[in-house]
Enzyme design. Structure first.
Site, mmCIF file in Angstrom:
data_model
loop_
_atom_site.group_PDB
_atom_site.id
_atom_site.type_symbol
_atom_site.label_atom_id
_atom_site.label_comp_id
_atom_site.label_asym_id
_atom_site.label_seq_id
_atom_site.Cartn_x
_atom_site.Cartn_y
_atom_site.Cartn_z
ATOM 1 N N GLU A 1 35.100 45.855 -14.739
ATOM 2 C CA GLU A 1 35.934 47.041 -14.513
ATOM 3 C C GLU A 1 37.416 46.780 -14.753
ATOM 4 O OE1 GLU A 1 35.240 50.188 -13.913
ATOM 5 O OE2 GLU A 1 33.078 49.906 -13.895
ATOM 6 N N HIS A 3 35.266 51.860 -21.443
ATOM 7 C CA HIS A 3 34.038 51.065 -21.493
ATOM 8 C C HIS A 3 33.419 51.111 -22.899
ATOM 9 C CE1 HIS A 3 33.878 49.949 -17.324
ATOM 10 N NE2 HIS A 3 33.802 51.194 -16.890
ATOM 11 N N TYR A 36 35.704 46.488 -7.044
ATOM 12 C CA TYR A 36 36.630 47.498 -7.561
ATOM 13 C C TYR A 36 38.071 47.176 -7.158
ATOM 14 C CZ TYR A 36 33.641 50.909 -9.853
ATOM 15 O OH TYR A 36 32.814 51.535 -10.752
ATOM 16 N N HIS A 55 38.669 56.746 -18.446
ATOM 17 C CA HIS A 55 38.114 55.515 -17.884
ATOM 18 C C HIS A 55 36.813 55.124 -18.583
ATOM 19 C CE1 HIS A 55 37.193 52.763 -14.405
ATOM 20 N NE2 HIS A 55 35.965 52.972 -14.859
ATOM 21 N N GLU A 56 35.919 56.085 -18.741
ATOM 22 C CA GLU A 56 34.624 55.777 -19.360
ATOM 23 C C GLU A 56 34.763 55.445 -20.840
ATOM 24 O OE1 GLU A 56 31.974 55.183 -17.691
ATOM 25 O OE2 GLU A 56 32.912 55.784 -15.802
#
Length: 561
Positions: free
Chosen positions: A332, A307, A444, A303-304
């Protein structure tokens, strides 16, 4: 204005300080912790012949998942839900009041109106409309899921009432019965080095990128690595990212991405490249044994890294709109989308391998079980998020709302008849209401819903669709904050984004309920359930909220708080 801003900052900080002040604990004996793993009990400090249970996620969550004694689970859940206490509720009321005053000085009717204006949702009514549609479509599923949990408790504990303290324990019991999954075994397939190389491979193939390690560069620790990111076709340099992978004493204790420099176009026509730092807490290799990741750590890392790639792929002209400087309810969506790769066999096999034989990837059966576990009790899990999103939006779009009575009144309705744990109130220990997510707790869920639309439309049948990946990179990641997010998604999808793929994915049939109004208690009026019009402030939600649909993210024991 400056005095109000300082007041808001002071109150926010005080709320968090109260939440973290000291380490509160509960003393229990070994019999009261029946069902807990021996390793867990051995780690607990002993005091006066009893075991010291700290009121932190690291102790509370395992107990609420494994302890067979219902009274012990309730004791721990109540104690955990009382963190912050009455003082934090008073602070939150003052904080919300100050936010409203601040927004009114700027010409807005409420703090929510101020915060939402530059975001995708734009207005509170749109947020309420969105949450209503999601929640309404979850109602049947959540009811069925709750029946499963209640039936399990009845078989094991007789006719004792089902409470909030029972959720995690019986969710785990149900998963044990339905899934053939042992996380200790799953962990053996995720050595850190192989996970990273697999993540790199997936993103390179999908988005036409190449990651090259920069050797012999100076960093703040010998385990930190630097990578250059290039376009695979043109060889253009897009940016750099530092990878600070392993845990060490004194290091920031969370997995996250820090943008160090935004990409932008200089006046002479040259492009300044983006630079980012990915911090994670992976274990180190010990005595020649490879460091292994828990599956949750694999998902977090993936997930990170999404980014990071978002930041690298930005092509905005100005630094102000670069990379991760997008609307809070849009930023997100890419990472929520790409996180779905962690539950698909094709991508899981690319970043896994048995630590004693790297050629042996995770089994297809394990992949299916991981996905089923992720989807299990999806209705209840998501409804838990929705209530605090609702409460957050109500208190920041209306004045003089009694937060205590609001949640006390809504809880048994939105939790399908389950009352709030006596003596607790989620508003006293939900840090997102105090700082960082005020009036945007919905973001979210918003991101997850629209990510599901993109996945179903573009990638579900071909996870590594290079054309769809390049289009996503150029149309969704590249603009940054320089283009309206709704326009970005519509341009990529060829239509406006829809909620339907998300609803269909969790197999919930759509239906409508009669129109009603949400009743929000005034702080100045006593509660009289027989005459609501004389005792409430009616907050007219333009899309006619139905109270019984909503559950909050608050479980006094959840690690998500």
């Amino acid at each position: 204005m400056e005095n109000l801003k300082s007041r808001i900052d002071e109150l926010s900080l005080k709320y968090i300080e109260n939440l973290n002040a000291g380490t509160k604990f509960v003393l229990l004996n070994e019999q009261e912790l029946a069902g807990m793993p021996r390793e867990f009990l051995m780690e607990l400090e002993k005091t006066d012949g009893k075991l010291k249970v700290l009121l932190t996620n690291f102790h509370v969550t395992p107990i609420l998942e494994h302890c067979k004694i219902g009274a012990s689970r309730k004791l721990i859940a109540v104690a955990y839900g009382q963190r912050g206490g009455a003082e934090n509720l008073d602070i939150l009321e003052s904080l919300v009041e100050s936010r409203h005053k601040f927004s009114q000085l700027l010409g807005y009717s409420s703090y929510a109106e101020l915060v939402l204006e530059p975001r995708m949702a734009r207005t509170s009514s749109k947020v309420f409309e969105f949450l209503e549609e999601v929640s309404a479509n979850l109602n049947d599923l959540a009811t069925r899921e709750l029946k499963v949990l209640k039936d399990l408790k009845r078989k094991e504990e007789g006719d004792s009432p089902f409470g909030m303290e029972d959720f995690l324990f019986y969710m785990r019991r149900a998963e044990e019965q339905q899934l053939d999954l042992e996380f200790g075994e799953v962990k053996q397939y995720f050595p850190v080095s192989l996970v990273l190389s697999g993540i790199f491979k997936i993103f390179q193939d999908l988005f036409g990128l190449r990651f090259e390690e920069v050797k012999d560069c100076e960093t703040w620790h010998d385990t930190v690595r630097l990578f250059a990111v290039r376009d695979v076709t043109s060889n253009d340099l897009l940016g750099y990212f530092y990878l600070d992978t392993f845990f060490r004493e004194g290091k920031f204790a969370h997995t996250c991405v820090v943008p160090l420099q935004n990409g932008w176009l200089a006046s002479n026509g040259t492009r300044k490249v983006a630079i980012a730092l990915l911090i994670s807490q992976c274990p180190k290799q010990i005595d020649g044994n490879p460091a292994l990741l828990r599956f949750s750590e694999v998902v977090s890392l993936f997930h990170e890294f999404s980014h990071v790639v978002h930041h690298m792929c930005n092509r905005a002209t100005f630094s102000r709109f670069s990379g991760l400087r997008s609307e809070g309810d849009f930023i997100e969506i890419p990472s929520q989308l790409l996180e779905r790769w962690c539950y698909e066999s094709v991508s899981l096999k690319m970043m896994s391998g048995f630590h004693q034989d790297m050629t042996k990837s995770i089994t297809s059966e394990m992949c299916k079980s991981l996905k089923r576990r992720h989807d299990s009790f999806a209705g209840l899990k998501l409804k838990q998020e929705i209530l605090l999103c609702l409460a957050d939006q109500i208190i920041h779009s209306s004045e003089n709302v009694d937060i205590v009575e609001l949640l006390k009144h809504l809880h048994p309705k939105v939790m399908l008849g389950i009352p709030l744990l006596e003596g607790t109130n989620p508003a006293s220990c939900f840090s997102r209401l105090a700082i960082g997510y005020e009036a945007i707790c919905y973001s979210y869920i918003w991101s997850e819903v629209f990510a599901a639309d993109i996945f179903a439309s573009k990638f579900q049948d071909d996870l590594l669709n290079h054309y769809a990946g390049l289009q996503f990179r150029n149309k969704v990641l590249a603009p940054g904050g320089a283009k309206d997010p709704l326009e970005i998604l519509s341009d990529y999808l060829g239509r406006e984004p829809s909620i339907r793929p998300f609803i269909e994915n969790i197999s919930v049939s759509s239906f409508k309920e009669p129109t009603i109004l949400i009743l929000v208690r005034s702080k100045t009026a006593p509660l009289d359930t027989n005459d609501s019009t004389s005792t409430v402030v009616l907050v007219k939600m333009l899309q006619n909220w139905t109270e019984k649909y909503f559950c909050d993210r608050y479980l006094p024991f959840t690690p998500l708080l």
